[in-house]
Design an enzyme around this catalytic site. Structure first.
Site, short mmCIF file in Angstrom:
data_model
loop_
_atom_site.label_atom_id
_atom_site.label_comp_id
_atom_site.label_asym_id
_atom_site.label_seq_id
_atom_site.Cartn_x
_atom_site.Cartn_y
_atom_site.Cartn_z
N GLY A 1 -1.21 -12.44 -3.40
CA GLY A 1 -0.41 -11.04 -3.41
C GLY A 1 0.45 -10.64 -4.52
O GLY A 1 1.32 -10.03 -4.26
N ALA A 2 0.11 -10.94 -5.78
CA ALA A 2 0.80 -11.43 -7.01
C ALA A 2 0.88 -9.92 -7.77
O ALA A 2 1.25 -9.77 -8.87
CB ALA A 2 0.60 -12.44 -7.57
N SER A 3 -0.19 -8.79 -7.23
CA SER A 3 -0.60 -7.77 -8.23
C SER A 3 0.64 -6.78 -8.07
O SER A 3 0.78 -5.80 -9.04
CB SER A 3 -1.59 -7.02 -7.50
OG SER A 3 -1.67 -6.64 -6.52
N ARG A 4 1.61 -6.94 -7.20
CA ARG A 4 2.88 -6.19 -7.14
C ARG A 4 4.05 -6.70 -6.17
O ARG A 4 3.82 -7.80 -5.62
CB ARG A 4 2.41 -4.73 -6.46
CG ARG A 4 1.86 -5.02 -4.92
CD ARG A 4 1.46 -3.35 -4.39
NE ARG A 4 0.49 -2.80 -5.23
CZ ARG A 4 -1.04 -3.15 -4.57
NH1 ARG A 4 -1.21 -3.80 -3.70
NH2 ARG A 4 -1.87 -2.52 -5.46
N GLY A 5 4.91 -5.90 -6.01
CA GLY A 5 6.07 -6.23 -5.16
C GLY A 5 6.69 -7.70 -5.44
O GLY A 5 6.84 -8.13 -6.70
N LYS B 1 -6.08 -8.78 -4.08
CA LYS B 1 -7.44 -7.65 -3.96
C LYS B 1 -7.52 -6.59 -4.91
O LYS B 1 -8.65 -6.42 -5.22
CB LYS B 1 -7.29 -7.12 -2.44
CG LYS B 1 -7.44 -8.20 -1.51
CD LYS B 1 -7.48 -7.41 -0.21
CE LYS B 1 -6.40 -6.21 0.24
NZ LYS B 1 -6.77 -5.45 1.39
N TYR C 1 2.78 -8.63 15.21
CA TYR C 1 3.30 -8.83 14.06
C TYR C 1 4.10 -10.27 13.75
O TYR C 1 4.02 -11.13 13.00
CB TYR C 1 4.05 -7.82 13.22
CG TYR C 1 4.95 -8.06 11.95
CD1 TYR C 1 4.05 -8.23 10.79
CD2 TYR C 1 6.14 -8.00 11.90
CE1 TYR C 1 4.60 -8.40 9.54
CE2 TYR C 1 6.83 -8.24 10.59
CZ TYR C 1 5.99 -8.49 9.45
OH TYR C 1 6.77 -8.86 8.50
#
Length: 423
Positions: free
Chosen positions: A17-21, A42, A168
């Site tokens: 999940g390193a493409s943002r945030g 992704k 969650y």
């Protein structure tokens, strides 16, 4: 902010999940040391609503001084994880650090959570974390100072953190249980820790959950990047810990937390799973709480004055003021009907109709079907409408339960901001 020391120079980090945030922030911090970053995410093509792709993140990482390897990885797909790990090892010679950051969220109750959402959260949060860890571990064990870091909370078993979003919570605690088990299983070989923010962090996910304006109550992703950097540069004997970002950074000597604020001095939202007695007044730098507003209930006039209006209960008085503040502008911009199911001394059903021409508010069920049903105690309702309790905080802490259109619930919070001066 925490300065870079160069300790991650030449290290290879595999970050999901390193493409943002948060994932990208951790990557950029390590890149300043000259680290190699495997961007396992992704998004290969621009998303219609979310910023960034694995390729734009790669460009930023290399501009910051690191080397980047963008890999298309959906952590629900084991083969994609395996392929990315093999490519990372072939490109950089090994893996030193794994950051399990990828996560899915749906803040819905048991009956409102669709099976596909349950599957998504369990697959990404628990199974994805477990399989990525399993795939990286043989390579991590060969590293001089290997780490696994999961972005997951301490396992707080207070029922309030389960009742409004059970699926969650189970999925995030599953990530934390990976820390608990793997830290002991690989003690002396690989450090395994968890990191969680004390306050809400401004990300695309938070924008979707809280709506426009929520960022003022958040910190930047930089605070988690600094805390992660601190953890990942410690020896592998530092393991099995559930770390809160601010607590760790204070221990490391950081004193100025305004630098992490989106809006310095603005009250901050606490994050999930952390019990705090009164977080509504927590400010950057631990300033004093804001002075609370008092609910204005007009006094009855004496015998010689005009006809007295009976003193109303706090809930009834709140709805009287809301009714008096109704305008066509509120109706036009909101277009929603809100039903309130209140418990406690002034329990009952109340409504605000901001869809029908002219708008209305009062006791009983609304004249047309409700778009949003909110359940809470009458005391918390009054606090919420008088500015003492933020709706987002009420929801996150379990004091407010929402069924229906979440986007409309966010619109109501904006209206409350304007109404507070009249209540």
């Amino acid at each position: 902010m925490l300065p870079n020391t160069g300790k991650l120079a030449g290290c290879t980090l595999f970050i999901t999940g390193a493409s943002r945030g948060i994932g990208k922030a951790i990557a950029l911090k390590a890149a300043k040391d000259g680290a190699n970053i495997v961007i396992a995410a992704k998004t290969a093509e621009p998303h219609p609503t979310l910023p960034g792709t694995i390729y734009t993140a790669a460009a930023e990482i290399e501009a910051a001084g690191g080397k980047a390897l963008p890999c298309i990885v959906n952590v629900r797909e084991e083969q994609q994880i395996i392929n990315a790990v093999e490519k990372a090892v072939k490109t950089f010679g090994g893996i030193d650090i794994l950051v399990n950051n990828a996560s899915a969220i749906s803040l819905t109750g048991t009956l409102e959570t669709e099976t596909k959402k349950v599957n998504l959260m369990m697959d990404v949060n628990v199974r994805g974390t477990y399989l990525t860890s399993k795939t990286c571990l043989p390579h991590l064990r060969k590293s001089r100072n290997p780490h696994i870091l999961n972005l997951s909370p301490p396992m707080n078993l207070n029922p309030m953190w389960f009742k409004n979003h059970c699926a969650y919570t189970i999925s995030k605690y599953g990530m934390s249980m990976c820390v608990l088990g793997m830290a002991e299983e690989f003690r002396g070989e690989v450090a395994v820790n968890a990191l969680w923010p004390k306050t809400a962090i401004h990300t695309a996910a938070m924008d979707m959950l809280g709506g426009s304006g929520i960022e003022k109550q958040c910190r930047k992703t930089d605070i988690l990047a600094d805390a992660a950097y601190c953890i990942l540069t410690k020896p592998k004997s530092f393991t099995g810990n559930f770390i809160i970002d601010e607590v760790l950074l204070r221990e490391e000597g950081v004193k100025d937390f305004d630098v992490y604020a989106i809006a310095p001095g603005y009250p901050l939202l606490p994050d999930f799973f952390l019990d705090e007695t009164d977080m509504t007044a927590m400010k950057q730098g631990y300033g004093a709480p804001k002075e609370e507003k008092k609910l204005s209930v007009p006094q009855q006039e004496g015998a010689g004055g005009a006809k007295a209006r009976p003193e109303l209960s706090p809930v009834a008085e709140t709805f009287r003021v809301i009714q008096g503040a109704m305008s066509e502008e509120y109706v036009r911009t909101t277009q929603g009907v809100f039903q309130f199911e209140l418990s406690g001394e002034e329990g009952g059903t109340w409504y605000i109709d901001l869809k029908t021409k002219g708008g209305s508010a009062g006791s009983g069920k609304p004249p047309v079907a409700a778009d949003v049903v909110m359940s809470m105690s009458s005391g918390d309702f009054v606090k919420m409408f008088t500015g003492k309790l933020k709706p987002t905080l009420a929801f996150m802490s379990g004091k407010l339960r929402i069924k229906g259109n979440m986007a409309l619930a966010v619109k109501l919070e904006k209206m409350l901001t304007q109404l507070n001066s009249k209540l």
